[in-house]
Design an enzyme around this catalytic site. Sequence first.
Site, PDB file in Angstrom:
ATOM      1  N   LYS A  96       0.761  -1.151   0.032  1.00  0.00           N
ATOM      2  CA  LYS A  96       0.053  -0.060  -0.191  1.00  0.00           C
ATOM      3  C   LYS A  96       0.832   1.247   0.028  1.00  0.00           C
ATOM      4  O   LYS A  96       0.509   2.504  -0.615  1.00  0.00           O
ATOM      5  CB  LYS A  96      -0.974  -0.115   1.126  1.00  0.00           C
ATOM      6  CG  LYS A  96      -0.598   0.205   2.713  1.00  0.00           C
ATOM      7  CD  LYS A  96      -0.195   1.462   2.945  1.00  0.00           C
ATOM      8  CE  LYS A  96       0.681   1.409   4.361  1.00  0.00           C
ATOM      9  NZ  LYS A  96       0.839   2.846   4.838  1.00  0.00           N
ATOM     10  N   THR A 119      -3.988   5.685   3.510  1.00  0.00           N
ATOM     11  CA  THR A 119      -2.630   6.195   3.081  1.00  0.00           C
ATOM     12  C   THR A 119      -2.930   6.913   1.685  1.00  0.00           C
ATOM     13  O   THR A 119      -2.106   7.884   1.438  1.00  0.00           O
ATOM     14  CB  THR A 119      -1.698   5.153   2.895  1.00  0.00           C
ATOM     15  OG1 THR A 119      -1.568   4.129   4.019  1.00  0.00           O
ATOM     16  CG2 THR A 119      -0.149   5.352   3.057  1.00  0.00           C
TER      17      THR A 119
END
Length: 297
Positions: free
Chosen positions: A162, A219
Site C-alpha cells: 500500500k 494512506t
Amino acid sequence: VALSANGPVTLWARDTGWGRANPRLPGVTLPDAIRLTDDLPDAARADTLLLALPAQALGGFLADHAARLDARHLVSTAKGIDLSKLTGPSTLLAEACPRATVAVLTGPSFAADIARGLPTALTLACADPEAGRALQHDLSTPVLRLYRTTDVTGAELGGALKNVIAIAAGVAIGAGLGDSARAAIVTRGFAEMTRLAARLGARPETLAGLSGLGDLTLTCTSVQSRNFRYGQALGARQPFDAATTVEGAATARAVAVLSRRMGCDMPIAAMVARLTDNSMTVDDAAQQLMTRPLKEE
Ligand SMILES: NC(=O)C1=CN([C@@H]2O[C@H](COP(=O)(O)OP(=O)(O)OC[C@H]3O[C@@H](n4cnc5c(N)ncnc54)[C@H](OP(=O)(O)O)[C@@H]3O)[C@@H](O)[C@H]2O)C=CC1
Ligand SMILES: O=C(CO)COP(=O)(O)O
C-alpha cells in the site's frame, strides 16, 4: 503509549536523550507507565517485544541484536519488503530468531492518531493460532481493536504494497491529475497488490481487510501519510525532506524485482520504482499508464 493503558511498558530506543517528548511524535508526552531505557538486554527481558523499526533498518538491527531477542514473542510493525533479501519482516525475524514466535501488527493507523487515543482497528497476524489469540488479547485496548489472522504473508504484503501505491496516488494529486485519477490508481493498485500477494501465497481476503484495502484507503487519501506526501512532492516537482521515512520507495524497487521474478504484471509499482530513482518523468509515467493495451477489468 496505547499499550501503557494495559499496564507497565518498557520503551527501548538507541537514543533516549529526547526524554518523554520525542520530536518524531510532536505534542505527545510519554505517560508515567512507560519506562524509558537505552539498555537493550534490560528491555529484552520482556516476554513480548514490539519491533517498530523501518523495514530497511530491521535486517541490520537483527544482525546486531538477534541473539538477545530469540525465544520471545516478536511483533513487527514494519511495512516494507527488505531490499537485499526480498522478504517481509516476519521472514527476517524468523530467520534471525528461529526459536521466537513471530507476529505482525499492521493496518490503517497513524502513530499520531494512536498516541492521541483515537479509535483504531488493526490486524494482528501470527501463523500460530494460539499465540495469535494471546497476542490479540494482550495488545488490544479499549480504543485499539485488533482482529487476528494466521495469514502473515497477506498481512505484511498489504502493509508493504500500500505504501508503493500511496506514492503513486500522491504523484497524481501533486501533478494535478485529479481525484478521478487517484481513484483509478487506488483501484488498479489494489488489483496488482492482490495479484502479487496471491502469487506469494497470501489469501485474497486478507488483502481486502484492514491490513490491505483498509490501509491503502487511509494512506492514499491522507496528507498525514509520509508516502502520500512524498509522492505529492514528486508530482509537483518539489523537494522532499530526505530524513523522512518513506517505506514505499525502497519497497517499490524490491517489488520491481519480485514481480519480474514471479511473472506478475505490476505497472503502477514499476512506475513508482522508476519515478523514485529518477529514470522516468511524471509526464511519461502518466502517458505510459494511459496508453497500455486495452484489456478486461
Ligand atoms: N508512523 C506511523 O504512523 C506508522 C508507521 N508504521 C511502520 O512502522 C515502521 C517504523 O515507522 P516509524 O516509527 O514511523 O519510523 P520513524 O522513521 O519515524 O522512526 C523509526 C524509529 O526506529 C529507530 N531506528 C531506526 N533505525 C534503527 C536502528 N538501526 N537501530 C535502532 N533503532 C533504529 C529510530 O531511532 P532514532 O530516532 O534514533 O533514529 C526511530 O525511533 C515503518 O515500517 C512504518 O511503515 C506503521 C504504522 C503507522
Ligand atoms: O502506515 C501508515 C498508516 O497506516 C503510515 O503511513 P506513512 O508511513 O505513509 O506515514
